[in-house]
Design a protein around this motif. Sequence first.
Motif: not given
Length: 437
Positions: A340-351, A353-354, A387-390
């Motif tokens: 979904f590249p038009e809706h989700l820009s990138d993956v954030r964080g590490r471990g 906590m992404q 940001v949707l935060k896992c």
Amino acid sequence: MKSIFEILESGVQSYARQFPATFDRALGSQIFDVEGRRYLDFFAGAGALNYGHNNPVLKKVLIEYIESNSITHSLDLHTVAKAKFLNVLDQIILKPRGLDRVVQFTGPTGTNAVEAAMKLARKITGRTNIFCFTNGFHGVSTGSLSVTGNKYIRSAAGIPLSLSTVLPYDGYFGDHFDTIDYLERVLDDPSSGVDDPAAVIVEALQGEGGLNAASAQWLRRLERVCRTHGIILILDDIQCGCGRTGSFFSFEEAGIDPDIVTLSKSLSAFGLPLAIVLIRRDLDMWKPGEHNGTFRGNNLAFVTAAAAIEHFWADDAFTQAIRRKSAYLAKRLGQLVDTFPEHLSDVRGRGMMQGVRCADPQEAAEIATAAFARGLIIERAGPRDEVLKCLMPLTISDDELEEGLDMLEASVRVVVDHVPSAGIIPVLAGKATVSIC
């Protein structure tokens, strides 16, 4: 008919508006409401439940301690529980990492630890200014608010927030500009108009700010600047510590040695209030009683914290499990962005906590709402809650992790494809969904 919460609870409540259910019991990564509905918890008490709900190892030692009529409240009196916690912390966490630190017990929340750390830095240096960073979050008491970025949260202070200078975090201007260059220039220029600080306070991974991860190189440069200018380096590990990034401390991979570290949230391991400040031994300039608090001796939390360290951190098995799950999480989130590249820009964080950043903050809200309707509790972060935060428990099983990410993917698909789905809860209106720890 109004519920008791609507009748008596203040309008300041936040998460209850995002997740409108009355919860009854929980175990591991699962939480159940009063109607028996099961949810997967990708929220984990805003990072306070790294070892899951009612972890059986920790529950057992806690029940045994309570049933033995042992000390629960003790201010800063010496107790058997505190002695064990300090010994375990020193032998398993601090000494193997070469950290010669003393432990200050503050009031029971993260912001208490931050306030104490800044107060001590000012006492040590005789300076008043504190450097902080864009999108940083350090708590909601007045001092902590002065070094927190979010305008909405800061505005609730009701007074001017001063004695701090906000600097650009790593990557704030993109990859083409190292923001430490700006920091060095400000400190080296006698006409910069910025007072030399007592301390710099920083998160190695900004949770509430949108899962912005500082690079190891940037953190090492920050440490060198602090050493050169006699600045106390405070590392806020309240949300991203206690294993959240893979190692116990979030700054380990960068190889830095902060002067002061603040810990809370998952330190107690069982959702019990506990906060500490780790202070470089030669910087412990407190005089007796200069900083105190009635609830700085939570012995129940000492018991579960010690048990968690002994059980999970005596060898590297837990670390390896976190890193394996982190790789899977990164892979699945990357696939979502690719799909979904038009809706989700990138993956954030590490471990563990992404998250993924949504191009449209409203879609982020809709996805979180759709996920909750499917039985997934997931919060949002970032300056616009985009940001949707896992933030699932580190102990989550492989099957539960896969199931939760499947729910997230299905929720994204429903929202971006505008597919109607029965049972979807309407998106909550207003700014009630602001993430506050």
